[in-house]
Design a protein around this motif. Structure first.
Motif, short mmCIF file in Angstrom:
data_model
loop_
_atom_site.label_atom_id
_atom_site.label_comp_id
_atom_site.label_asym_id
_atom_site.label_seq_id
_atom_site.Cartn_x
_atom_site.Cartn_y
_atom_site.Cartn_z
N PHE A 82 0.87 -1.17 0.00
CA PHE A 82 0.00 0.00 0.00
C PHE A 82 0.91 1.22 0.00
O PHE A 82 1.89 1.29 0.75
N TRP A 83 0.61 2.21 -0.85
CA TRP A 83 1.46 3.38 -0.95
C TRP A 83 0.64 4.65 -1.15
O TRP A 83 -0.45 4.62 -1.69
N THR A 84 1.21 5.76 -0.68
CA THR A 84 0.66 7.09 -0.97
C THR A 84 1.83 8.00 -1.32
O THR A 84 2.92 7.89 -0.75
N TYR A 85 1.58 8.89 -2.26
CA TYR A 85 2.62 9.77 -2.79
C TYR A 85 2.07 11.18 -2.94
O TYR A 85 0.98 11.37 -3.49
N GLU A 86 2.81 12.15 -2.44
CA GLU A 86 2.45 13.57 -2.55
C GLU A 86 3.17 14.16 -3.75
O GLU A 86 4.40 14.27 -3.76
N ARG A 87 2.38 14.48 -4.77
CA ARG A 87 2.96 14.98 -6.03
C ARG A 87 3.70 16.29 -5.89
O ARG A 87 4.81 16.44 -6.40
N VAL B 125 4.00 -7.81 -11.13
CA VAL B 125 3.17 -7.12 -10.15
C VAL B 125 1.93 -6.56 -10.85
O VAL B 125 1.95 -6.23 -12.03
N TRP B 126 0.86 -6.48 -10.07
CA TRP B 126 -0.39 -5.88 -10.51
C TRP B 126 -0.52 -4.58 -9.73
O TRP B 126 -0.56 -4.59 -8.50
N LEU C 263 -2.33 0.18 -4.54
CA LEU C 263 -1.91 -1.14 -4.08
C LEU C 263 -1.09 -1.80 -5.17
O LEU C 263 -1.36 -1.63 -6.36
N ILE C 264 -0.10 -2.56 -4.75
CA ILE C 264 0.72 -3.35 -5.67
C ILE C 264 0.73 -4.77 -5.14
O ILE C 264 1.10 -5.01 -3.99
N THR C 265 0.33 -5.71 -5.99
CA THR C 265 0.26 -7.11 -5.61
C THR C 265 1.28 -7.92 -6.40
O THR C 265 1.35 -7.79 -7.63
N ASP C 266 2.03 -8.75 -5.72
CA ASP C 266 2.97 -9.65 -6.39
C ASP C 266 2.16 -10.80 -6.99
O ASP C 266 1.55 -11.58 -6.26
N GLU D 95 9.27 -3.97 0.97
CA GLU D 95 10.61 -4.56 1.04
C GLU D 95 10.61 -6.01 0.55
O GLU D 95 11.53 -6.43 -0.15
N ARG D 96 9.56 -6.75 0.86
CA ARG D 96 9.47 -8.15 0.42
C ARG D 96 9.25 -8.22 -1.09
O ARG D 96 9.90 -8.99 -1.78
N VAL D 97 8.35 -7.41 -1.62
CA VAL D 97 8.00 -7.47 -3.03
C VAL D 97 9.10 -6.88 -3.91
O VAL D 97 9.47 -7.47 -4.93
N PHE D 98 9.62 -5.73 -3.54
CA PHE D 98 10.58 -5.02 -4.39
C PHE D 98 12.04 -5.27 -4.04
O PHE D 98 12.92 -4.86 -4.78
N GLY D 99 12.30 -5.90 -2.91
CA GLY D 99 13.69 -6.20 -2.55
C GLY D 99 14.52 -4.97 -2.26
O GLY D 99 15.74 -4.99 -2.38
N GLN D 100 13.88 -3.87 -1.90
CA GLN D 100 14.56 -2.62 -1.56
C GLN D 100 14.05 -2.15 -0.21
O GLN D 100 12.92 -2.46 0.17
N SER D 101 14.86 -1.37 0.46
CA SER D 101 14.40 -0.86 1.75
C SER D 101 13.40 0.27 1.53
O SER D 101 13.51 1.05 0.58
N SER D 102 12.42 0.33 2.40
CA SER D 102 11.44 1.41 2.29
C SER D 102 12.11 2.74 2.62
O SER D 102 11.71 3.78 2.09
#
Length: 189
Positions: free
Chosen positions: A12-17, A87-88, A107-110, A30-37
């Motif tokens: 789940f993500w939110t971004y301020e443009r 990912v979806w 939302l991003i689903t693996d 971190e699990r899905v993208f393999g990068q630290s949040s």
């Protein structure tokens, strides 16, 4: 909210443009993208570093669409530690009273495992189709009324429309018809 977001398998993500800032990303990132949040919070565009090169234009286009007030739903590939994943992504704009986009959220689903299963099924279907279509014997399937649904090349010599309108009994001689017995489920020879 936080309990839900931190315990779901989706990202789940939110971004301020306006300030180019990730407001929140769930631990699943971190699990899905393999990068630290933490790296994502520091450099929001780093999420694009893992997008499969051929999919980058699609992802950029879809995020532009969200920024223009349009919700999106799409699939793309990412590369995580040299492993290709799918990912979806579902994203939507968060607007003010005037309809101006303030934030983006989603939302991003693996879906990697389902894509692998889908590909395995396609491969298996293709394999079986090659066996059936190259078989020297006639192979057919029909519905309960005796109309053809499928026949391999050995059997079918008609157009698709003609073939589907043909009844099995119309394809055999009178003598052969006497040998065919029907029960309440399917013909038997």
């Amino acid at each position: 909210f936080r309990q839900l977001a931190e315990n779901i398998q989706d990202v789940f993500w939110t971004y301020e443009r306006a300030i180019d800032k990730i407001l929140y990303v769930s631990p699943a990132y971190e699990r899905v993208f393999g990068q630290s949040s933490a790296a994502l919070y520091e450099h929001p565009s780093s999420i694009f570093d893992v997008v499969y090169p051929d999919d980058k234009p699609l992802v950029a286009e879809k995020f532009t669409d969200i920024g223009q007030g349009h919700p999106v739903s799409f699939q793309c590939r990412i590369i995580v530690h040299e492993d290709l994943r799918w990912v979806w992504v579902r994203g939507f704009p968060v607007t003010d009273q005037r309809g101006e986009v303030l934030r983006m959220a989603g939302l991003i689903t693996d879906i990697t495992e389902s894509k692998r299963v889908e590909q395995a099924l396609k491969n298996h279907e293709s394999f079986l189709q090659s066996i059936v279509s190259s078989s020297p014997g006639s192979i057919i399937t029909m519905d309960l009324q005796g109309y053809f649904l499928y026949a391999n090349r050995r059997w079918a010599r008609q157009s698709e429309a003609e073939f589907r309108a043909t009844n099995f009994l119309d394809q055999i001689s009178e003598e052969q018809r006497e040998q065919v017995f029907f029960d309440d489920k399917f013909p038997q020879i």
